[in-house]
Design a protein around this motif. Structure first.
Motif, PDB file in Angstrom:
ATOM      1  N   LEU A  56      37.602  50.052  78.537  1.00 22.71           N
ATOM      2  CA  LEU A  56      37.107  51.309  78.046  1.00 22.71           C
ATOM      3  C   LEU A  56      37.439  51.464  76.584  1.00 22.71           C
ATOM      4  CD1 LEU A  56      36.111  54.031  78.916  1.00 22.71           C
ATOM      5  CD2 LEU A  56      38.399  54.790  79.429  1.00 22.71           C
ATOM      6  N   GLY A  57      38.560  51.144  76.043  1.00 18.87           N
ATOM      7  CA  GLY A  57      38.862  51.285  74.587  1.00 18.87           C
ATOM      8  C   GLY A  57      37.836  50.335  73.945  1.00 18.87           C
ATOM      9  N   ALA A  58      37.671  49.358  74.223  1.00 17.15           N
ATOM     10  CA  ALA A  58      36.696  48.263  73.425  1.00 17.15           C
ATOM     11  C   ALA A  58      35.403  49.074  73.667  1.00 17.15           C
ATOM     12  CB  ALA A  58      36.683  46.859  74.155  1.00 17.15           C
ATOM     13  N   ALA A  59      34.696  49.615  74.649  1.00 13.28           N
ATOM     14  CA  ALA A  59      33.790  50.056  74.542  1.00 13.28           C
ATOM     15  C   ALA A  59      33.215  51.332  73.653  1.00 13.28           C
ATOM     16  CB  ALA A  59      33.166  50.429  76.064  1.00 13.28           C
ATOM     17  N   VAL A  60      34.241  52.118  73.751  1.00 17.24           N
ATOM     18  CA  VAL A  60      34.308  53.432  73.125  1.00 17.24           C
ATOM     19  C   VAL A  60      34.800  53.316  71.726  1.00 17.24           C
ATOM     20  CG1 VAL A  60      35.545  55.797  73.007  1.00 17.24           C
ATOM     21  CG2 VAL A  60      34.805  54.820  75.267  1.00 17.24           C
ATOM     22  N   LEU A  61      35.678  52.591  71.511  1.00 10.03           N
ATOM     23  CA  LEU A  61      36.062  52.426  70.022  1.00 10.03           C
ATOM     24  C   LEU A  61      35.536  51.179  69.070  1.00 10.03           C
ATOM     25  CD1 LEU A  61      39.951  53.521  70.819  1.00 10.03           C
ATOM     26  CD2 LEU A  61      38.096  54.883  69.730  1.00 10.03           C
ATOM     27  N   GLY A  62      34.654  50.476  69.900  1.00  9.29           N
ATOM     28  CA  GLY A  62      34.131  49.384  69.190  1.00  9.29           C
ATOM     29  C   GLY A  62      34.941  48.215  68.867  1.00  9.29           C
ATOM     30  N   TRP A  63      35.830  48.034  69.826  1.00 15.60           N
ATOM     31  CA  TRP A  63      36.806  46.795  69.717  1.00 15.60           C
ATOM     32  C   TRP A  63      36.302  45.531  69.945  1.00 15.60           C
ATOM     33  CZ3 TRP A  63      41.442  49.119  72.931  1.00 15.60           C
ATOM     34  CH2 TRP A  63      41.895  50.199  72.129  1.00 15.60           C
ATOM     35  N   ARG A  64      36.508  44.516  69.334  1.00 18.29           N
ATOM     36  CA  ARG A  64      36.110  43.090  69.871  1.00 18.29           C
ATOM     37  C   ARG A  64      37.404  42.403  70.359  1.00 18.29           C
ATOM     38  NH1 ARG A  64      30.729  41.930  68.181  1.00 18.29           N
ATOM     39  NH2 ARG A  64      29.884  43.600  66.876  1.00 18.29           N
ATOM     40  N   LEU A  65      37.758  42.607  71.359  1.00 19.09           N
ATOM     41  CA  LEU A  65      39.081  41.831  71.913  1.00 19.09           C
ATOM     42  C   LEU A  65      38.592  40.501  72.486  1.00 19.09           C
ATOM     43  CD1 LEU A  65      40.963  44.814  73.614  1.00 19.09           C
ATOM     44  CD2 LEU A  65      41.364  43.709  71.478  1.00 19.09           C
ATOM     45  N   PRO A  66      38.972  39.530  71.884  1.00 22.70           N
ATOM     46  CA  PRO A  66      38.792  38.223  72.509  1.00 22.70           C
ATOM     47  C   PRO A  66      39.197  38.113  73.981  1.00 22.70           C
ATOM     48  CG  PRO A  66      40.098  38.055  70.832  1.00 22.70           C
ATOM     49  CD  PRO A  66      39.904  39.490  71.036  1.00 22.70           C
ATOM     50  N   VAL A  67      38.685  37.670  74.945  1.00 27.12           N
ATOM     51  CA  VAL A  67      38.675  37.730  76.328  1.00 27.12           C
ATOM     52  C   VAL A  67      40.001  36.904  76.737  1.00 27.12           C
ATOM     53  CG1 VAL A  67      37.998  36.934  78.657  1.00 27.12           C
ATOM     54  CG2 VAL A  67      36.458  37.942  76.946  1.00 27.12           C
ATOM     55  N   LEU A  68      40.385  35.693  76.138  1.00 28.51           N
ATOM     56  CA  LEU A  68      41.625  34.918  76.574  1.00 28.51           C
ATOM     57  C   LEU A  68      42.775  35.729  76.011  1.00 28.51           C
ATOM     58  CD1 LEU A  68      40.589  31.231  76.597  1.00 28.51           C
ATOM     59  CD2 LEU A  68      40.735  32.611  78.340  1.00 28.51           C
ATOM     60  N   PRO A  69      42.994  36.145  75.160  1.00 26.76           N
ATOM     61  CA  PRO A  69      44.261  36.835  74.382  1.00 26.76           C
ATOM     62  C   PRO A  69      44.120  38.172  75.406  1.00 26.76           C
ATOM     63  CG  PRO A  69      43.119  36.156  72.591  1.00 26.76           C
ATOM     64  CD  PRO A  69      42.048  35.675  73.907  1.00 26.76           C
ATOM     65  N   ALA A  70      42.942  38.842  75.583  1.00 28.62           N
ATOM     66  CA  ALA A  70      43.348  39.981  76.398  1.00 28.62           C
ATOM     67  C   ALA A  70      43.930  39.799  77.890  1.00 28.62           C
ATOM     68  CB  ALA A  70      42.159  40.991  76.534  1.00 28.62           C
ATOM     69  N   LEU A  71      43.481  38.494  78.621  1.00 32.16           N
ATOM     70  CA  LEU A  71      43.665  38.321  79.964  1.00 32.16           C
ATOM     71  C   LEU A  71      45.316  37.838  79.969  1.00 32.16           C
ATOM     72  CD1 LEU A  71      40.677  36.326  81.227  1.00 32.16           C
ATOM     73  CD2 LEU A  71      41.446  38.490  81.949  1.00 32.16           C
ATOM     74  N   ALA A  72      45.795  37.097  78.770  1.00 34.03           N
ATOM     75  CA  ALA A  72      46.973  36.529  78.447  1.00 34.03           C
ATOM     76  C   ALA A  72      47.850  37.827  78.342  1.00 34.03           C
ATOM     77  CB  ALA A  72      47.146  35.643  77.331  1.00 34.03           C
ATOM     78  N   ALA A  73      47.642  39.082  77.806  1.00 32.60           N
ATOM     79  CA  ALA A  73      48.404  40.319  77.438  1.00 32.60           C
ATOM     80  C   ALA A  73      48.348  40.837  78.894  1.00 32.60           C
ATOM     81  CB  ALA A  73      47.552  41.090  76.558  1.00 32.60           C
ATOM     82  N   LEU A  74      47.490  40.872  79.775  1.00 29.89           N
ATOM     83  CA  LEU A  74      47.324  41.584  81.091  1.00 29.89           C
ATOM     84  C   LEU A  74      48.346  40.766  81.958  1.00 29.89           C
ATOM     85  CD1 LEU A  74      43.691  42.678  81.505  1.00 29.89           C
ATOM     86  CD2 LEU A  74      45.798  44.045  81.043  1.00 29.89           C
ATOM     87  N   LEU A  75      48.242  39.551  81.799  1.00 31.59           N
ATOM     88  CA  LEU A  75      49.284  38.474  82.824  1.00 31.59           C
ATOM     89  C   LEU A  75      50.628  38.861  82.248  1.00 31.59           C
ATOM     90  CD1 LEU A  75      49.705  36.525  84.789  1.00 31.59           C
ATOM     91  CD2 LEU A  75      49.120  34.706  83.010  1.00 31.59           C
ATOM     92  N   TRP A  76      50.902  38.920  80.703  1.00 29.07           N
ATOM     93  CA  TRP A  76      52.323  39.220  80.368  1.00 29.07           C
ATOM     94  C   TRP A  76      52.747  40.508  80.815  1.00 29.07           C
ATOM     95  CZ3 TRP A  76      56.518  37.820  77.876  1.00 29.07           C
ATOM     96  CH2 TRP A  76      57.258  38.587  77.348  1.00 29.07           C
TER      97      TRP A  76
END
Length: 129
Positions: A56-76
């Motif tokens: 949601l943050g990426a969509a609304v605020l225009g972030w370009r979060l890389p998928v693998l780091p985002a998944l790693a953060a969620l796993l963490w």
């Protein structure tokens, strides 16, 4: 970007820890053995709401979060949450810090939440780097 990430992850944490946590998870996540670990992992999985908020943050605020780091953060977030919620790590810390009296009078809940927030800040720092 760090503040936005940290806020959304904190909101996700609050949602997962309070309105989304079942009575079963709360009552069993600190039990020894398989039953406790399954309840802790089940509860940690509710933190997928953090991923929803990142999208949601990426969509609304225009972030370009890389998928693998985002998944790693969620796993963490999920792994640290399950570990902290076993309760013995918090109690061990409080013994080490000579806080047994505070632990006996409700302090463990505060140390538990502080540990969760520290893990979220690490995730937010890594994602904003």
């Amino acid at each position: 970007m760090f503040a936005d990430l940290a806020f959304l992850l904190y909101l996700g944490h609050l949602l997962a820890d309070y309105p989304l946590q079942t009575d079963h998870q709360a009552a069993h996540k600190a039990l020894p053995g398989r039953v406790g670990w399954l309840a802790a992992i089940d509860h940690a999985a509710t933190h997928v709401v953090c991923g929803v908020l990142l999208v949601l943050g990426a969509a609304v605020l225009g972030w370009r979060l890389p998928v693998l780091p985002a998944l790693a953060a969620l796993l963490w977030i999920g792994a640290t949450h399950a570990f902290i919620d076993r309760r013995w790590p918090v109690l061990a810390w409080m013994r080490l810090a000579h806080q047994e009296s505070w632990a006996a009078h409700g302090g463990a809940a505060h140390v538990d939440q502080t540990a969760h927030i520290a893990a979220l800040v690490v995730a937010a720092l890594c994602l904003s780097a």
